[in-house]
Design an enzyme around this catalytic site. Structure first.
Site, PDB file in Angstrom:
ATOM      1  N   TYR A 118     -25.838   8.536  -5.770  1.00 35.73           N
ATOM      2  CA  TYR A 118     -25.610   7.228  -6.393  1.00 35.73           C
ATOM      3  C   TYR A 118     -25.016   7.464  -7.779  1.00 35.73           C
ATOM      4  O   TYR A 118     -25.733   7.590  -8.770  1.00 35.73           O
ATOM      5  CB  TYR A 118     -26.926   6.460  -6.547  1.00 35.73           C
ATOM      6  CG  TYR A 118     -27.531   5.913  -5.278  1.00 35.73           C
ATOM      7  CD1 TYR A 118     -26.885   5.998  -4.055  1.00 35.73           C
ATOM      8  CD2 TYR A 118     -28.777   5.276  -5.317  1.00 35.73           C
ATOM      9  CE1 TYR A 118     -27.457   5.489  -2.903  1.00 35.73           C
ATOM     10  CE2 TYR A 118     -29.356   4.764  -4.169  1.00 35.73           C
ATOM     11  CZ  TYR A 118     -28.693   4.872  -2.965  1.00 35.73           C
ATOM     12  OH  TYR A 118     -29.271   4.357  -1.832  1.00 35.73           O
ATOM     13  N   PHE A 161     -30.061  -3.324   2.173  1.00 38.80           N
ATOM     14  CA  PHE A 161     -29.139  -4.463   2.282  1.00 38.80           C
ATOM     15  C   PHE A 161     -29.826  -5.687   2.893  1.00 38.80           C
ATOM     16  O   PHE A 161     -29.210  -6.456   3.635  1.00 38.80           O
ATOM     17  CB  PHE A 161     -27.892  -4.103   3.081  1.00 38.80           C
ATOM     18  CG  PHE A 161     -27.079  -2.977   2.499  1.00 38.80           C
ATOM     19  CD1 PHE A 161     -26.996  -2.794   1.125  1.00 38.80           C
ATOM     20  CD2 PHE A 161     -26.402  -2.089   3.315  1.00 38.80           C
ATOM     21  CE1 PHE A 161     -26.251  -1.755   0.572  1.00 38.80           C
ATOM     22  CE2 PHE A 161     -25.647  -1.050   2.785  1.00 38.80           C
ATOM     23  CZ  PHE A 161     -25.572  -0.889   1.411  1.00 38.80           C
ATOM     24  N   GLY A 186     -27.027  -8.276   3.729  1.00 37.46           N
ATOM     25  CA  GLY A 186     -26.758  -8.458   5.154  1.00 37.46           C
ATOM     26  C   GLY A 186     -25.520  -7.711   5.595  1.00 37.46           C
ATOM     27  O   GLY A 186     -25.329  -6.533   5.291  1.00 37.46           O
TER      28      GLY A 186
END
Length: 301
Positions: free
Chosen positions: A69, A217, A221
């Site tokens: 990340y 998520f 979505g």
């Protein structure tokens, strides 16, 4: 829905192995940029550090991160280290290995089993830890994860890792890992707008076996790393209106309603969104609302 005085404890607790955590945690991916760790512009460092410290103030004691990340100027692990070290005794930091990015940020091939120790040690270095609380093996479309998971099990045996977990897996991969070493958590993409019968089955299996299920998520979505689309259908808006809540809060509340073993790790670089996400842990959907949203999930929205 007001977020005043609501802390992460309102969502209840679960254990990652022997480590108790509040069911509302924090995902660090969006700390590094405006959209995601590999999209958008780099984040503001001071704001990102403030968000992390605010999360702790709100009772968040479960942070999900990874050495991969990072954006052109920001590393999630470095931000966590700078903001939170020395770490509170009850803070659980989970990280992931398997995917690999080169120094330019480009995705390289998945790590080989013999490269996983280097990834674990990189997380240790960046976080300033002598061991990692939870390490997920992120499956990179392999048919079998046995060799990779076995390499992590060896690192657990020598004390570099406390608990093992798996990510982006199907039922057979979970069983394959469990034949090697205990699995405390599964992390798959899952949300109201992301129907997947196999993931639904994994979620149920985790509940039956007392394993944490940690969707990523859950708010975005189908938008995934790009973020939520910003549009919501009448069903979600109606439930949100009934609770004086935002659609994102309803999505989180629905996620948590899927079982006491389900944790949430919404990520944001926005302090206001952080407060809203944590407050969603206090929201209680009715059985009728849950059934309506369940049907919407099953049908694909």
């Amino acid at each position: 829905m007001t977020s005043e005085k609501i802390t992460a404890a309102a969502a209840g607790t679960w254990k990652l192995g022997d480590l108790p955590v509040n069911r509302i945690g924090y995902g660090a991916m969006r700390l590094t940029g405006s959209a995601a760790f590999h999209l958008g512009v780099p984040s503001n460092r001071e704001r990102s550090i403030a968000v992390l410290r605010r999360a702790i103030e709100l009772g968040v004691n479960h942070i999900d991160t990874a050495a991969f990340y990072f954006s052109s100027l920001r590393s999630a692990n470095e931000l966590i280290n700078s903001a939170l070290a020395p770490y509170a005794d009850d803070l659980v930091i989970a990280t992931k290995v398997g995917p690999h990015r080169d120094y330019s940020g480009e995705w390289a091939t998945a790590a080989r089993p013999d490269q996983l120790r280097g990834q674990v040690e990189e997380n240790l270095r960046q976080l300033g830890r002598d061991h990692l609380d939870v390490v997920y093996l992120r499956r990179m479309r392999q048919d079998s994860i046995a060799e990779h998971f076995g390499a992590l099990a060896e690192l657990r045996d020598v004390g570099l890792i406390r608990h093992l977990a798996v990510s982006d897996v199907e039922s057979e991969h979970l069983a394959e890992a469990q034949a090697i070493a205990p699995v405390v958590s599964v992390q798959n993409q899952y949300g109201l707008d992301y129907p997947n019968p196999e993931t639904d089955a994994v979620l149920r299996t985790c509940g039956e076996q007392g394993i944490a299920f940690v969707p990523f998520f859950a708010i975005a979505g189908k938008g995934g790393a790009h973020g939520a689309s910003g549009t919501d259908d009448d069903e979600v808006l109606a439930v949100a209106g009934a609770h004086g809540a935002t659609p994102a809060q309803i999505r989180l509340a629905w996620t948590l309603r899927q079982g006491p073993h389900v944790l949430a790790i919404p990520g944001t670089g926005n302090p206001d969104h952080l407060d809203e996400n944590v407050a969603a842990g206090a929201l209680r959907l009715t059985d009728e609302e849950t059934a309506r949203l369940d049907a919407r999930h099953t049908s694909g929205g």
